[in-house]
Design a protein around this motif. Sequence first.
Motif, PDB file in Angstrom:
ATOM      1  N   TYR A  35       0.834  -1.203   0.000  1.00  0.00           N
ATOM      2  CA  TYR A  35       0.000   0.000   0.000  1.00  0.00           C
ATOM      3  C   TYR A  35       0.870   1.254   0.000  1.00  0.00           C
ATOM      4  O   TYR A  35       0.611   2.212  -0.756  1.00  0.00           O
ATOM      5  CB  TYR A  35      -0.906  -0.018   1.226  1.00  0.00           C
ATOM      6  CG  TYR A  35      -1.707   1.248   1.440  1.00  0.00           C
ATOM      7  CD1 TYR A  35      -2.706   1.630   0.550  1.00  0.00           C
ATOM      8  CD2 TYR A  35      -1.480   2.051   2.555  1.00  0.00           C
ATOM      9  CE1 TYR A  35      -3.449   2.787   0.752  1.00  0.00           C
ATOM     10  CE2 TYR A  35      -2.217   3.206   2.769  1.00  0.00           C
ATOM     11  CZ  TYR A  35      -3.200   3.573   1.864  1.00  0.00           C
ATOM     12  OH  TYR A  35      -3.925   4.710   2.075  1.00  0.00           O
ATOM     13  N   ASN A  38       1.518   4.040  -3.178  1.00  0.00           N
ATOM     14  CA  ASN A  38       1.245   5.471  -3.033  1.00  0.00           C
ATOM     15  C   ASN A  38       2.516   6.314  -3.034  1.00  0.00           C
ATOM     16  O   ASN A  38       2.516   7.441  -2.539  1.00  0.00           O
ATOM     17  CB  ASN A  38       0.464   5.726  -1.738  1.00  0.00           C
ATOM     18  CG  ASN A  38      -0.984   5.297  -1.848  1.00  0.00           C
ATOM     19  OD1 ASN A  38      -1.830   6.031  -2.348  1.00  0.00           O
ATOM     20  ND2 ASN A  38      -1.276   4.082  -1.382  1.00  0.00           N
ATOM     21  N   CYS A  77      -5.280   5.072   7.872  1.00  0.00           N
ATOM     22  CA  CYS A  77      -4.728   4.832   6.538  1.00  0.00           C
ATOM     23  C   CYS A  77      -5.681   5.286   5.438  1.00  0.00           C
ATOM     24  O   CYS A  77      -5.244   5.637   4.339  1.00  0.00           O
ATOM     25  CB  CYS A  77      -4.423   3.346   6.363  1.00  0.00           C
ATOM     26  SG  CYS A  77      -2.948   2.806   7.232  1.00  0.00           S
ATOM     27  N   ILE A 113      -7.540   7.917   5.594  1.00  0.00           N
ATOM     28  CA  ILE A 113      -7.481   9.385   5.518  1.00  0.00           C
ATOM     29  C   ILE A 113      -6.355   9.841   4.607  1.00  0.00           C
ATOM     30  O   ILE A 113      -6.532  10.708   3.743  1.00  0.00           O
ATOM     31  CB  ILE A 113      -7.298   9.983   6.934  1.00  0.00           C
ATOM     32  CG1 ILE A 113      -8.524   9.642   7.798  1.00  0.00           C
ATOM     33  CG2 ILE A 113      -7.097  11.490   6.859  1.00  0.00           C
ATOM     34  CD1 ILE A 113      -8.360  10.029   9.253  1.00  0.00           C
ATOM     35  N   SER A 114      -5.167   9.244   4.764  1.00  0.00           N
ATOM     36  CA  SER A 114      -4.012   9.676   3.982  1.00  0.00           C
ATOM     37  C   SER A 114      -2.983   8.552   3.909  1.00  0.00           C
ATOM     38  O   SER A 114      -2.887   7.725   4.820  1.00  0.00           O
ATOM     39  CB  SER A 114      -3.384  10.929   4.599  1.00  0.00           C
ATOM     40  OG  SER A 114      -2.196  11.277   3.922  1.00  0.00           O
ATOM     41  N   ALA A 115      -2.200   8.536   2.817  1.00  0.00           N
ATOM     42  CA  ALA A 115      -1.141   7.549   2.639  1.00  0.00           C
ATOM     43  C   ALA A 115       0.233   8.194   2.698  1.00  0.00           C
ATOM     44  O   ALA A 115       1.224   7.591   2.267  1.00  0.00           O
ATOM     45  CB  ALA A 115      -1.322   6.817   1.311  1.00  0.00           C
ATOM     46  N   GLU A 116       0.330   9.405   3.222  1.00  0.00           N
ATOM     47  CA  GLU A 116       1.636  10.046   3.389  1.00  0.00           C
ATOM     48  C   GLU A 116       2.450   9.293   4.438  1.00  0.00           C
ATOM     49  O   GLU A 116       1.894   8.714   5.381  1.00  0.00           O
ATOM     50  CB  GLU A 116       1.454  11.505   3.810  1.00  0.00           C
ATOM     51  CG  GLU A 116       0.830  12.375   2.740  1.00  0.00           C
ATOM     52  CD  GLU A 116       0.739  13.836   3.166  1.00  0.00           C
ATOM     53  OE1 GLU A 116       1.289  14.144   4.254  1.00  0.00           O
ATOM     54  OE2 GLU A 116       0.135  14.638   2.442  1.00  0.00           O
ATOM     55  N   SER A 123       4.324  10.255   6.901  1.00  0.00           N
ATOM     56  CA  SER A 123       4.174  10.712   8.283  1.00  0.00           C
ATOM     57  C   SER A 123       2.873  10.191   8.899  1.00  0.00           C
ATOM     58  O   SER A 123       2.826   9.816  10.075  1.00  0.00           O
ATOM     59  CB  SER A 123       4.209  12.241   8.345  1.00  0.00           C
ATOM     60  OG  SER A 123       3.193  12.798   7.525  1.00  0.00           O
ATOM     61  N   VAL A 124       1.809  10.151   8.080  1.00  0.00           N
ATOM     62  CA  VAL A 124       0.525   9.629   8.565  1.00  0.00           C
ATOM     63  C   VAL A 124       0.622   8.121   8.797  1.00  0.00           C
ATOM     64  O   VAL A 124       0.081   7.584   9.780  1.00  0.00           O
ATOM     65  CB  VAL A 124      -0.607   9.948   7.571  1.00  0.00           C
ATOM     66  CG1 VAL A 124      -1.920   9.332   8.028  1.00  0.00           C
ATOM     67  CG2 VAL A 124      -0.755  11.452   7.403  1.00  0.00           C
ATOM     68  N   TYR A 150      -0.076   5.856  12.141  1.00  0.00           N
ATOM     69  CA  TYR A 150      -0.899   4.644  12.113  1.00  0.00           C
ATOM     70  C   TYR A 150      -0.166   3.456  12.735  1.00  0.00           C
ATOM     71  O   TYR A 150      -0.729   2.716  13.549  1.00  0.00           O
ATOM     72  CB  TYR A 150      -1.290   4.322  10.672  1.00  0.00           C
ATOM     73  CG  TYR A 150      -1.794   2.926  10.458  1.00  0.00           C
ATOM     74  CD1 TYR A 150      -3.026   2.520  10.961  1.00  0.00           C
ATOM     75  CD2 TYR A 150      -1.036   1.984   9.741  1.00  0.00           C
ATOM     76  CE1 TYR A 150      -3.498   1.225  10.765  1.00  0.00           C
ATOM     77  CE2 TYR A 150      -1.499   0.699   9.544  1.00  0.00           C
ATOM     78  CZ  TYR A 150      -2.721   0.322  10.057  1.00  0.00           C
ATOM     79  OH  TYR A 150      -3.174  -0.953   9.869  1.00  0.00           O
ATOM     80  N   HIS A 169      -7.849   0.837  -0.197  1.00  0.00           N
ATOM     81  CA  HIS A 169      -8.617   1.246   0.983  1.00  0.00           C
ATOM     82  C   HIS A 169      -9.509   0.125   1.514  1.00  0.00           C
ATOM     83  O   HIS A 169      -9.812   0.072   2.703  1.00  0.00           O
ATOM     84  CB  HIS A 169      -9.467   2.479   0.670  1.00  0.00           C
ATOM     85  CG  HIS A 169      -8.653   3.731   0.519  1.00  0.00           C
ATOM     86  ND1 HIS A 169      -9.127   4.844  -0.143  1.00  0.00           N
ATOM     87  CD2 HIS A 169      -7.404   4.047   0.931  1.00  0.00           C
ATOM     88  CE1 HIS A 169      -8.203   5.798  -0.124  1.00  0.00           C
ATOM     89  NE2 HIS A 169      -7.151   5.334   0.516  1.00  0.00           N
TER      90      HIS A 169
END
Length: 490
Positions: A288, A292, A348, A350-353, A355-356, A360, A421
Amino acid sequence: MSQGEAGGRSAAKLQDQGWAWMVLMAAVVLQGLTLGFPCCIGVFFTDLQHEFQASNSQTSWFPSIMVAVLHGGGPLCSILVKRFGCRFVVMLGGLLSGLGMVSSSFCKSISELYLTAGFITGLGSCFSFQAGVTVLGYYFVRWRTLANAVASTGVSLGFTLWPLLSQYLLDEMGWRNTFLIFGGILLNCCVCGAIMRPIQLASGSLPHSAKPEEEPGSRAEEAQLSNGASPHHPTLQQHTRRTKCLQMLQKYLAFDIFCQNKGYQIYTIGVTWMMVGFALPHVYIVPYAIHNGVEEHKAALLISIIGFINIFIRPLTGLLSGRRFFTGRRIYLFSLAVLLCGLSNFICVISAEFSVLILYCVILSIAMSGIGALIFQVLMDVVEMDRFSSALGLFTILESITLLIGPPLTGFLVDITSDFHYVFYNSSFFLISAALFMGLSFCALEKKNKLKEASKARLDNPSRYQYSETSTESKAESQSPPAVEYITSI
């Protein structure tokens, strides 16, 4: 002094002290080598897809089979432990694990990988891991909760080191040579098994359930023999085989416990349902992240972050759950950890950056620490220790079914929709629903048991309730028969 008393004293000397701590250290390494190993498969996910031109669903069968057999080989492991002891089974598991990974380095198709790295390595890991968990139950009594929590830190060490080692070896040597090296590393399970020398138990600590299991068959056989039936009569032989088969199922799969023990029944169903979604983030978090735009080294680091935090949180969870306040309440801590694990997956989405994803992994790691430290301790709480090996066999074979089908089905959904997702949606659904089921069911069961105890207390001590009822009445009213008869008839 009798032989049983001597055996009991020698066992007491080994428990919770001395060599028991060496066995615990071996269990730490063992769990790192077995349970920690499947976490690194996600590092090879993309390379295996390109090598064998396989889809997400086809590739995910490989780790699914490995993890499913790791958990589902419990009944066979129970039989071997009863027959040969924990030390032999751990060392046999080490040999199978090493053989499976060495063979997998020569595979020409993804289906061959299912057999070698999936089935053979998974079965070997099952033997080593489950026999190692069982021997801890005999070496530790007073510190059993802490011992289970400390042993589970081995999984955290495995989660930390296996992905980093895998990514380094993959970059330097490719996946085939890496699997070959892994075969040599897994042979160290044999060393851990050699440390787990057998403990001599007192005769009174042997399972008592064997006697009543044997009695029905023997009584039936004696009855037919007394009526003149030959021991070689086809009907008698068929009846004997059927009786032995039922005895084997009861002894090694604990169906009798599942039917009679409501706590074990609820817990087994809840964990089995939970496992559909539990393994999904571990299999798909690296693909994942790479999908991304996260670099491969950073993606592999995500699993290591989960393992590193687990190293510190799991022992703390074990110490906390071992306090007297949580006696009989550990299932609620476990349910809370499962609920947190399910809720964390929405991060996950919400965002795949990167830092995020780190955030997680931190929250997921805390939740996993509670699950890992408590999953077997709760099982020991609801099942007698002399039947633990059998209960563990049924427990693991049921959860292995859902572990097997969860990742491939989710991979098929990802192949159709091209949307990762759904991995985290599915995981959240199964984890949250399992947590609510276990927590609410045990709460209802506890209330039901309290009502039963209250009713039993009234029946056992009716004079107490008669006195409390009549002491507040007038003398004339106390002589009326209905009041007294009603109270004493409850």
